[in-house]
Design an enzyme around this catalytic site. Structure first.
Site, short mmCIF file in Angstrom:
data_model
loop_
_atom_site.label_atom_id
_atom_site.label_comp_id
_atom_site.label_asym_id
_atom_site.label_seq_id
_atom_site.Cartn_x
_atom_site.Cartn_y
_atom_site.Cartn_z
N TYR A 96 0.88 4.33 9.29
CA TYR A 96 0.66 4.80 7.75
C TYR A 96 1.83 5.55 7.35
O TYR A 96 2.50 5.34 6.24
CB TYR A 96 -0.42 5.51 7.68
CG TYR A 96 -1.79 4.78 7.32
CD1 TYR A 96 -2.48 4.58 6.27
CD2 TYR A 96 -2.05 4.00 8.49
CE1 TYR A 96 -3.67 4.00 5.97
CE2 TYR A 96 -3.40 3.68 8.16
CZ TYR A 96 -4.10 2.99 7.03
OH TYR A 96 -5.20 2.44 6.99
N HIS B 58 -3.28 8.64 5.04
CA HIS B 58 -2.91 8.55 6.30
C HIS B 58 -4.08 8.99 7.22
O HIS B 58 -4.59 10.14 7.35
CB HIS B 58 -1.42 9.53 6.69
CG HIS B 58 -1.10 9.50 8.04
ND1 HIS B 58 -1.20 8.52 8.99
CD2 HIS B 58 -0.87 10.45 8.70
CE1 HIS B 58 -0.73 8.76 10.17
NE2 HIS B 58 -0.56 10.22 10.37
N HIS C 176 -3.82 -3.78 0.35
CA HIS C 176 -4.48 -2.81 -0.58
C HIS C 176 -3.67 -2.71 -1.61
O HIS C 176 -3.83 -1.41 -2.23
CB HIS C 176 -4.93 -1.72 0.24
CG HIS C 176 -5.90 -1.79 1.26
ND1 HIS C 176 -7.22 -1.89 1.26
CD2 HIS C 176 -5.54 -1.84 2.74
CE1 HIS C 176 -7.71 -1.89 2.44
NE2 HIS C 176 -6.86 -2.07 3.27
N ASN D 160 -13.22 1.14 4.95
CA ASN D 160 -13.42 -0.18 4.23
C ASN D 160 -14.97 -0.19 3.61
O ASN D 160 -15.67 0.57 4.20
CB ASN D 160 -12.94 -1.53 5.11
CG ASN D 160 -11.49 -1.66 5.22
OD1 ASN D 160 -10.90 -1.30 4.31
ND2 ASN D 160 -11.26 -2.17 6.49
#
Length: 723
Positions: free
Chosen positions: A399, A376, A112, A184
């Site tokens: 994360y 996160h 990402h 997503n």
């Protein structure tokens, strides 16, 4: 921005005030931000409102200074021992300027990395109050949000329109703390367990020996992995569909992927899946269009998002949930809700809207906001909890671990874009980049030296309390439930739900991607996977590869198609669509002026394309040119209007114009013309009687038909189908 569409400027203006030709020399304060821009709210590192103007959370003062505020009289020359002498070590300004430049970049995200973002607001409908006590979901509660969209595989310097999964991450700055919904544009993932995440990313990334191909899945290592690890089949099929090349971030669905657990005020729990539904509908590019955009405008998606907001076409999504009973099995109609490679068709569990998100402001600084924002999945608020999804469980660790490396220590929540708007008293101290100046002597509990503060909260004071879910007594194993072994029934459901034109695109995508692989074994194994989805899909891809189609090594499970999975067939708003208007020496300028006004009134953006820049028809009411034949390309426009025949009717048309029209036609875009422009279309090879080609006498009548065609996104009837 303005409420009057006719006064709305064309997007793309660099600054808030037009520049002068000469360098400005009169000292003044920094210019204000553009009307479409915003900044993180001015709260302290511990979540307290400061009352400061967010627009001033930046440089201030009239004069150039050092980082400590000392004014500078020169920044063009190093301090030297004479005009031609060596540079002196004492030049503190040189060292500060160069040192900061040397460290301007931080490690980019492993995945990402390529992203774009915007500020906005989320308004709760109140319809979720029976399933969640989260305060931001209550009726008419407005919550600031920051949303980052991204590709997965490419580096920061890659292109926007590659075939890939897109990230859709939303940070809600709620009164109860930050809630991050990190998902997503595809509702399933390649893997069922987070322990496989390094494997799928290593496989999808460029080959480590040559560092190619960039931002692509069309290579051996990716297909080697996904054809051996067949739980990836469902996600791979979505990627090979049009979902892998979205038209824009504004026209992209978002999914939470996992099953979450919501808790209401009475403590009752409900399992849910989160969905973002774009108000403009879900639309995609065609493959050739995406490839052209990669070259002529690698920033296509981030530009589209920023321009839409600047032009007043603020994108909106409804947040919805599919709800399921929180039963011990955590199954719904035979579908394992803990398996992130599975969906629940919307026909079985409808998506219930619970709020509306509007993105209405662009970032003021890409690095400070889009690059430094840290999401996160463990950032939750009362009323929302996790489940035992093994992929989700691993993300709860990953994360924070990632952000510590990227952002230089544990204090990344204090960066302005990450700061919560709720009061913070966390007893966390020191560390790199600590910006809170803590008081007191007792950052521990229990204490008496700081008067016992901070105190523990209870459920009655909105504490976050984990759901006391039962944990089954069992053996320690590295295993998964038997229901996770079904890797093919849902990919077949997806294939059966596609329209004929979408199936054509899937066949072409698999043929291209497997055709780019070097190893025949990988291609053959890929065909074996396709045989488990559908015989015709497998046969047509095999024909394209010049290989025999294998028989399936297991039964094909049929199910009722899910119409909600198809992107084709509905009509949608045209807000923010870009209409290119081709003009030349013989253009109908009265029609152009009328069309430009009507396009703006409809909520779209008109861009006039002429042989040269500046204005045309300068006598009285000139028409401003936004693009020239040299700078325009078909991929920028959702529809093209030809205002007469540009140039002398007897002359050869400019080849750049004929290429633009030919591409727009091939890509299924609506095309309209009046005042003799049909001659140009014919020269470009565009049949005047083809679907989606409108020829008329009056400019506004042509535009009306073209606008109606735009509601369906593309003229799909123009594409023959053999599937």
């Amino acid at each position: 921005m303005t409420d009057n569409p006719a006064e709305q400027p064309i997007p793309g203006v660099p600054g808030s005030v037009p520049p002068s030709v000469a360098e400005p020399t009169d000292p003044h304060e920094p210019l204000p931000p553009k009307p479409d821009q915003s900044s993180p709210e001015r709260v302290s590192p511990t979540g307290q409102p400061t009352g400061a103007d967010p627009a001033r959370n930046a440089q201030s003062g009239v004069y150039l200074t050092t980082a400590q505020g000392a004014r500078l009289y020169d920044t063009d020359h190093s301090l030297k021992a004479g005009p031609r002498g060596p540079v002196l070590l004492q030049d503190h300004h040189l060292r500060e300027k160069i040192t900061h430049f040397d460290h301007e970049r931080i490690p980019e995200r492993v995945v990402h990395a390529r992203g774009a973002a915007a500020h906005g607001v989320f308004r709760g409908y109140g319809s979720a109050s029976n399933i969640s006590k989260a305060a931001f979901l209550a009726q008419d509660v407005e919550t600031p949000v920051f949303v980052r969209f991204s590709t997965v595989l490419g580096s920061r310097g890659s292109a926007d329109t590659v075939r890939d999964t897109r990230g859709f991450a939303t940070k809600f700055y709620t009164e109860e703390g930050v809630f991050d919904l990190v998902g997503n544009n595809i509702p399933v993932f390649f893997i069922q367990d987070a322990i496989k995440f390094p494997d799928v990313i290593h496989a999808g990334k460029p080959h480590p020996d040559r560092e190619i191909p960039q931002a692509q899945s069309a290579h051996d290592t990716f297909w080697d992995f996904v054809t051996l690890h067949t739980e990836a089949t469902h996600h791979t099929l979505w990627n090979m569909s049009d979902r892998g090349i979205p038209r824009s971030y504004r026209m992209m669905e978002g999914f939470g992927v996992h099953t979450f657990r919501l808790v209401n005020a009475e403590g009752a729990t409900t399992l849910v899946k989160f969905h973002w539904k774009p108000k403009l509908g879900t639309h995609s590019q065609v493959w050739e269009e995406a490839q052209i955009a990669c070259g002529v405008d690698p920033d296509f998606h981030r530009r589209d998002l920023a321009d839409a907001i600047e032009s007043g076409a603020c994108p909106q999504w409804e947040l919805g949930v599919q709800t399921f009973p929180d039963n011990p099995e955590q199954m719904f109609q035979g579908i394992d809700l803990l398996d992130p490679t599975k969906i629940v068709p919307e026909e079985l569990a409808p998506v219930q809207p619970i709020g509306l998100m509007t993105l209405d402001a662009n970032p003021s600084n890409y690095f400070a906001e889009t690059e430094q924002v840290a999401f996160h999945v463990g950032n939750m608020v009362p009323g929302i909890d996790v489940t035992n999804d093994a992929l989700l469980q691993g993300r709860l660790f990953s994360y924070i671990d990632t952000q510590i490396t990227r952002l230089g220590g544990p204090n990344f929540p204090q960066l302005p874009i990450n700061r919560t708007h709720a009061p913070v008293n966390d007893m966390l101290r020191d560390g790199m980049h600590q910006t809170a100046v803590h008081r007191g002597v007792a950052p521990y509990r229990p204490n008496s030296l700081d008067g016992g503060c901070p105190f523990l909260a209870g459920e009655d004071t909105r504490a976050f309390v984990e759901v006391p879910a039962e944990v089954a007594a069992s053996r320690k194993v590295r295993d998964a439930a038997a229901s996770f072994d079904d890797h093919f029934s849902q990919p077949r459901l997806f294939w059966l739900s596609m329209s004929p034109v979408e199936r054509e695109h899937i066949v072409a995508a698999y043929t291209f991607e497997l055709g780019k692989c070097y190893e025949q074994a990988v291609k053959e194994r890929g065909l074996k996977v396709l045989a488990r989805i559908d015989g015709e899909l497998c046969a047509r891809v095999a024909a394209g590869l010049g290989l025999p189609a294998p028989e399936p090594d297991g039964p094909l499970v049929d199910s009722d198609p899910s119409p909600a999975l198809s992107q084709v067939g509905a009509l949608w708003p045209v807000d923010g669509r870009v209409v290119g208007i081709l003009v030349g020496r013989d253009a109908d300028l009265d029609g152009v002026r009328e069309v430009c006004g009507t396009v703006r009134d409809t909520g779209m953006v008109p861009l006039v394309i002429a042989p040269a820049g500046g204005v045309i028809g300068g006598n009285g009411d000139p028409v401003t040119v936004q693009r020239t034949y040299a700078t325009a390309r078909s991929v920028e426009f959702d529809a093209v209007l030809v205002a007469g025949a540009p140039g002398d009717a007897s002359a050869t048309p400019d080849p750049r114009v004929t290429v633009l029209l030919d591409e727009a036609y091939r890509h299924g875009k609506a095309i309209g013309t009046w005042a003799g422009g049909g001659r140009l279309l014919s020269t470009a090879g565009v049949p005047l009687d083809a679907p989606g080609v409108v020829e008329g006498e009056a400019a506004t009548e042509v535009l009306e038909e073209v606008t109606e065609l735009l509601g369906g996104h593309r003229v799909w009837d123009r594409f023959p189908s053999t599937v």
